[in-house]
Design a protein around this motif. Structure first.
Motif, PDB file in Angstrom:
ATOM      1  N   GLU A   1      39.485  61.954  28.563  1.00 38.40           N
ATOM      2  CA  GLU A   1      38.224  62.269  29.231  1.00 38.40           C
ATOM      3  C   GLU A   1      37.076  62.069  28.249  1.00 38.40           C
ATOM      4  O   GLU A   1      37.150  62.491  27.094  1.00 38.40           O
TER       5      GLU A   1
ATOM      6  N   SER B   1      32.930  57.121  36.040  1.00 38.72           N
ATOM      7  CA  SER B   1      33.646  58.401  36.104  1.00 38.72           C
ATOM      8  C   SER B   1      33.190  59.398  35.047  1.00 38.72           C
ATOM      9  O   SER B   1      33.638  60.544  35.041  1.00 38.72           O
TER      10      SER B   1
ATOM     11  N   ARG C   1      30.293  64.036  42.135  1.00 39.77           N
ATOM     12  CA  ARG C   1      29.200  63.833  41.197  1.00 39.77           C
ATOM     13  C   ARG C   1      27.897  64.334  41.815  1.00 39.77           C
ATOM     14  O   ARG C   1      27.777  64.437  43.047  1.00 39.77           O
TER      15      ARG C   1
ATOM     16  N   GLN D   1      33.432  59.888  42.999  1.00 38.05           N
ATOM     17  CA  GLN D   1      34.504  60.235  42.074  1.00 38.05           C
ATOM     18  C   GLN D   1      35.363  61.354  42.653  1.00 38.05           C
ATOM     19  O   GLN D   1      35.021  61.952  43.672  1.00 38.05           O
TER      20      GLN D   1
END
Length: 489
Positions: free
Chosen positions: A97, A362, A463, A470
């Motif tokens: 991430e 993302s 989002r 996303q």
């Protein structure tokens, strides 16, 4: 040919430092009326930019730290209420991430984290043990752990979580610096390095931060350093040199020592000749905690959360509106203020813009850069932001309007829920009513509907910024009007 960025060559990108205090409110700094002197923070306000309307993504620790580093709201993850309390809590930031650290590392920065992590450490456990012991005595401290170095930080020195949460042991990179063979207690009892003492943490963090600045200032690459401090969070343990320094007791002493760390960082930048082109941000993870004895401090003329309603944990402003400062002499005109409605999640996009980094659809999905505001404080464009309480209650803010999707504080302030017969939600006009005294929910159904639909969209789209839809990590626990729920996809 080197690319230029906003007047800086590729070899002149600024160093970036983010200092993150713990449980410190808007009234805890002396330039906002605090009774404990904070000269370093006052200097930042005088020479830099003060954000008057800046907010953490949550009114408690772990989730607000996640928001700063990822530019993403914590409620999109498995952590939708409370904080990490156990040494067995797995890392919240997923493998691969994007974080501010990984983003900057990929774009030519050295990266370091020095201080309190509190986003989960992936310890290994002693052979044959079942991870249930909240004291941490079942951890094998001789084996490497999953630490901030898995999230883009090339160097880490610090502790797992708060100073009242075991294990009490320093970690350097992936290893504990010593085996936690002792048992110590600061509220919670747990495994400890025999030499670990809570009142030495700020001193050690300051020393490590200065060492890092001294070392990296000699290199050609810029650096990013994240310094999440352990203070003034409980236990309130100023070191011997700071005891009795303030007129308001140990909490004031601890505030002064926290400010001293900031001063050490600024002094190191000056000594190394990099003060002018270093962006130093200071903020806190939520408002002041009741452990500080807010009532007693207020009687002494020190109001930790200013005149705001609520405190740490709450959906009210005292829970998440925090002192936030930016210093960057090469860019920021000193003594400025901005009323930009700012979420600390915006730090991610700001760093991306400064570093000219490519951001995937993302990544940083709830982050909007405030770089232009640093150059011109009158540039305040920002859409709605979302805040979250310890109980998992939401609030959304757009312009002057703030809609709390709960009937009470959603935290520790009474009432946590309003009595029967009261409106289910709360709507405040913060321009007219900054202390959130008058609920306008029933008088403004059109505003309620607009903000409700906006909140649903933020959940359903994964989002709150423009871009491709996303996925949230897990279903988001939110029930709106007429039982409407946000989706996970």
């Amino acid at each position: 040919m080197a690319l230029s960025y906003s007047g800086f060559g590729a070899d002149e990108k600024p160093n970036i430092i983010f200092i993150f205090a713990d449980d410190m409110g808007v009234g805890d700094v002396s330039h906002m009326g605090g009774k404990a002197p904070t000269p370093a923070l006052d200097r930042m306000a005088k020479e830099g930019l003060r954000f008057t309307d800046a907010h953490t993504t949550s009114s408690v620790c772990t989730p607000s730290r996640y928001g700063v580093l990822t530019g993403r709201y914590n409620w999109r993850t498995r952590l939708q209420r409370s904080v990490f309390l156990s040494p067995h809590d797995k890392p919240l930031i997923k493998e691969n991430e994007s974080t501010v650290a990984s983003l900057l590392k990929e774009n030519g920065y050295n990266t370091a984290c020095i201080g309190k992590w509190h986003l989960g450490i992936g310890w290994q456990f002693k052979e044959g043990s079942t991870p249930k012991d909240k004291t941490g005595h079942d951890i094998d401290f001789t084996k490497p752990a999953v630490t901030p170095t898995a999230n883009g930080f090339e160097y880490f020195f610090g502790i797992q979580a708060s100073l009242d949460m075991p294990p009490f042991v320093y970690i350097e990179n992936e290893m504990a610096v010593a085996d936690a063979t002792a048992t110590k207690q600061w509220k919670r009892k747990g495994a400890a390095d025999p030499d670990f003492e809570a009142d030495q943490c700020l001193i050690d963090f300051a020393e490590k931060s200065v060492e890092y600045i001294n070392e990296k200032s000699k290199e050609d690459k810029p650096f990013f350093m994240y310094i999440p401090l352990t203070s003034p969070h409980a236990p309130i343990v100023p070191s011997e040199a700071w005891k009795g320094k303030s007129e308001i007791g140990e909490y004031g002493d601890f505030l002064m020592e926290t400010d001293w760390v900031v001063g050490q960082v600024l002094e190191a930048l000056e000594k190394n000749g990099i003060y002018e082109n270093t962006l130093v941000m200071f903020s806190t993870d939520n408002g002041c905690s009741p452990v500080a004895d807010i009532e007693s401090l207020t009687k002494q003329g020190h109001k930790p959360n200013g005149d705001l309603r609520g405190m740490k944990s709450d959906i009210y402003e005292g829970g998440h509106r925090v002192p936030t400062l930016a210093l960057w002499p090469k860019v920021i005109k000193g003594g400025a203020t901005t009323d930009r409605i700012t979420s600390l999640s915006d730090f991610y996009a700001t760093c991306a813009e400064i570093a000219e980094a490519e951001v995937k659809p993302s990544d940083g999905v709830d982050s909007v850069s405030f770089y232009e505001t640093l150059k011109d404080p009158t540039k305040v464009e920002r859409d709605a932001i979302v805040m979250h309480s310890i109980s998992g209650d939401f609030a959304i803010r757009k312009g002057k309007w703030k809609l709390c999707f709960c009937s009470g504080s959603g935290g520790w302030t009474k009432p946590r829920k309003a009595p029967a017969g009261e409106p289910k939600w709360q709507l405040f006009d913060l321009d007219a009513d900054p202390t959130e005294q008058k609920n306008l929910y029933q008088e403004n159904p059109e505003v309620v509907n607009e903000l409700h639909e906006l909140m649903l969209g933020y959940i359903e789209n994964g989002r709150s910024t423009p871009g491709a839809k996303q996925e949230n990590d897990v279903p988001v626990k939110f029930v709106g009007l007429a039982g409407k729920k946000g989706s996970t996809k």
